[in-house]
Design an enzyme around this catalytic site. Structure first.
Site, mmCIF file in Angstrom:
data_model
loop_
_atom_site.group_PDB
_atom_site.id
_atom_site.type_symbol
_atom_site.label_atom_id
_atom_site.label_comp_id
_atom_site.label_asym_id
_atom_site.label_seq_id
_atom_site.Cartn_x
_atom_site.Cartn_y
_atom_site.Cartn_z
ATOM 1 N N CYS A 199 -18.634 7.404 26.046
ATOM 2 C CA CYS A 199 -17.975 8.271 25.058
ATOM 3 C C CYS A 199 -18.927 9.439 24.828
ATOM 4 C CB CYS A 199 -17.754 7.502 23.757
ATOM 5 S SG CYS A 199 -16.708 6.057 23.963
ATOM 6 N N CYS A 258 -22.657 6.282 14.222
ATOM 7 C CA CYS A 258 -23.316 7.079 13.168
ATOM 8 C C CYS A 258 -22.673 6.777 11.813
ATOM 9 C CB CYS A 258 -23.315 8.558 13.508
ATOM 10 S SG CYS A 258 -21.691 9.233 13.829
ATOM 11 N N ASP A 297 -21.794 5.128 22.790
ATOM 12 C CA ASP A 297 -21.979 5.792 21.497
ATOM 13 C C ASP A 297 -20.565 5.918 20.929
ATOM 14 O OD1 ASP A 297 -23.451 7.131 19.499
ATOM 15 O OD2 ASP A 297 -22.949 9.074 20.364
ATOM 16 N N PRO A 346 -19.988 15.550 22.174
ATOM 17 C CA PRO A 346 -20.203 16.821 22.888
ATOM 18 C C PRO A 346 -21.327 16.809 23.918
ATOM 19 C CG PRO A 346 -21.128 16.948 20.682
ATOM 20 C CD PRO A 346 -20.441 15.602 20.778
ATOM 21 N N GLY A 347 -22.027 15.683 24.065
ATOM 22 C CA GLY A 347 -22.987 15.596 25.174
ATOM 23 C C GLY A 347 -24.449 15.544 24.764
ATOM 24 N N GLY A 348 -24.730 15.437 23.468
ATOM 25 C CA GLY A 348 -26.126 15.427 23.002
ATOM 26 C C GLY A 348 -26.943 14.302 23.621
HETATM 27 N N1 SAM Z 1 -22.315 10.617 22.563
HETATM 28 C C1 SAM Z 1 -21.873 11.859 21.965
HETATM 29 C C2 SAM Z 1 -23.070 12.748 21.744
HETATM 30 O O1 SAM Z 1 -24.196 12.250 21.617
HETATM 31 O O2 SAM Z 1 -22.905 13.982 21.710
HETATM 32 C C3 SAM Z 1 -21.071 11.612 20.688
HETATM 33 C C4 SAM Z 1 -19.908 10.684 20.901
HETATM 34 S S1 SAM Z 1 -18.830 10.512 19.505
HETATM 35 C C5 SAM Z 1 -19.744 9.501 18.460
HETATM 36 C C6 SAM Z 1 -17.607 9.429 20.133
HETATM 37 C C7 SAM Z 1 -16.665 10.079 21.154
HETATM 38 O O3 SAM Z 1 -15.800 9.074 21.667
HETATM 39 C C8 SAM Z 1 -15.756 11.149 20.589
HETATM 40 O O4 SAM Z 1 -15.957 12.353 21.275
HETATM 41 C C9 SAM Z 1 -14.340 10.617 20.844
HETATM 42 O O5 SAM Z 1 -13.411 11.616 21.166
HETATM 43 C C10 SAM Z 1 -14.569 9.681 22.011
HETATM 44 N N2 SAM Z 1 -13.559 8.603 22.199
HETATM 45 C C11 SAM Z 1 -12.732 8.064 21.273
HETATM 46 N N3 SAM Z 1 -11.993 7.071 21.833
HETATM 47 C C12 SAM Z 1 -12.383 6.979 23.130
HETATM 48 C C13 SAM Z 1 -11.994 6.153 24.229
HETATM 49 N N4 SAM Z 1 -11.060 5.209 24.088
HETATM 50 N N5 SAM Z 1 -12.596 6.360 25.424
HETATM 51 C C14 SAM Z 1 -13.550 7.303 25.585
HETATM 52 N N6 SAM Z 1 -13.956 8.128 24.584
HETATM 53 C C15 SAM Z 1 -13.381 7.961 23.371
#
Ligand code: SAM
Length: 329
Positions: free
Chosen positions: A134, A260, A206, A137-139
């Protein structure tokens, strides 16, 4: 505080009252006194500290010197041997984010320094096959690439807009020379356990979560009601994603689960459920990691199955939960 004072506060900084009330009930009971400090920090965005992660591909020596002059210090001491550099300050010093400039890689990425814990827990080594399930934005994907050069880094994101954002982040920070390492996809993470079973050495999950910081400021009360409904569905999604992540690693492979939020239902209880239903999964210790960051982050001593960083006075990092699992066979 009385109900009235919550309302006064909400007028001032547009706090979503139902969300704050929910936090007061649940986090007050879960964290006791620690919630008092965390609540203060969460309610005052101006107190929030920012981590500045340098981009090793853009040779940011001048940025490093500027930060040192301003009183920043490296979260990861040189003795740690890590090529990942993240600068932090005791005060909430404002650092502008960099604009995209054609043909130039950005020199730094701003983040909540506690977000590095899941990446450090994953401990990516040269050549590892890694999946960031997941990713937008890629951090954390960027942090992985600052620490080592994996054999493959597959970044996946379900949401179409966030997937575009992820692609842009990677383009702005990662050189073309790494294009054969990077793979980006736009799939439901729950599919990976089937379509790429056993394909990775390490998976970072994540997970989508309540995201306490942003929902607290979601504005109108009706958003709060929506949040409470959506939030109740999250643990099931998180467990499905975690099962998929565990299926995507080889026997002996590692999965780091992070969120988070301070929510126990989305943190320890998700991991507990997986451990009790999957006998081939073993919880990994994170004590050393906690010890080496004890002077930067405040950890909740009562959180089982992982580490929980709780925002605190002068150490506003978190919320961040991280848990590490190994697939035995
Ligand atoms: N790891 C990212 C970073 O460090 O920038 C932040 C990830 S954020 C906490 C969780 C992400 O999971 C969101 O962008 C959301 O859109 C995505 N997401 C939600 N449901 C998902 C799914 N079933 N499969 C893959 N991604 C999913």
């Amino acid at each position: 505080p009385t109900y009235d004072s919550i309302h006064e506060l909400s007028e001032f900084i547009q706090v979503c009252v139902p969300v704050l009330e929910h936090f007061d009930t649940h986090y007050g009971e879960q964290l006791g006194q620690r919630w008092t400090a965390a609540r203060e920090v969460l309610l005052h965005p101006r107190s929030w500290q920012h981590g500045v992660m340098l981009n090793r591909f853009a040779a940011p020596q001048d940025v490093r010197e500027q930060l040192l002059l301003q009183g920043f210090s490296n979260l990861l001491p040189r003795s740690s041997g890590s090529s990942l550099q993240c600068f932090v300050h005791r005060s909430p010093v404002h650092v502008p984010s960099q604009r995209h400039q054609a043909g130039q890689l950005k020199q730094y990425y701003l983040l909540n320094a506690a977000s590095l814990l899941p990446v450090l827990a994953l401990d990516v080594r040269e050549g590892d096959r890694v999946l960031d399930l997941c990713s937008a934005p890629g951090g954390k994907a960027l942090a992985i690439l600052q620490s080592a050069t994996p054999g493959v880094l597959h970044c996946n994101e379900l949401d179409a807009h966030r997937h575009e954002w992820l692609v842009k982040t990677l383009e702005s920070f990662v050189p073309q020379t790494l294009s054969d390492v990077l793979k980006v996809s736009n799939l439901d993470g729950r599919l990976f356990g089937k379509i790429e079973a056993g394909a990775y050495d390490k998976v970072l999950l994540d997970a989508p979560c309540s995201n306490d910081r942003s929902w607290l400021f979601s504005g109108r009360p009706q958003h709060g009601a929506l949040w409470l409904r959506e939030r109740a569905k999250l643990p099931e999604l998180q467990k499905d994603l975690l099962r998929s992540a565990l299926e995507a690693v080889v026997p002996g492979g590692l999965v780091v689960y992070s969120t988070c939020t301070l929510s126990r239902a989305e943190n320890s209880e998700v991991v507990q459920d997986i451990l009790s239903s999957c006998p081939n999964i073993e919880l990994q210790e994170l004590n050393e990691l906690a010890l080496s960051f004890a002077h930067h982050f405040t950890f909740d001593p009562n959180t089982p199955f992982g580490l929980l960083v709780v925002p605190d006075y002068g150490r506003t990092w978190g919320p961040m939960f991280v848990s590490k699992l190994k697939k035995l066979c």
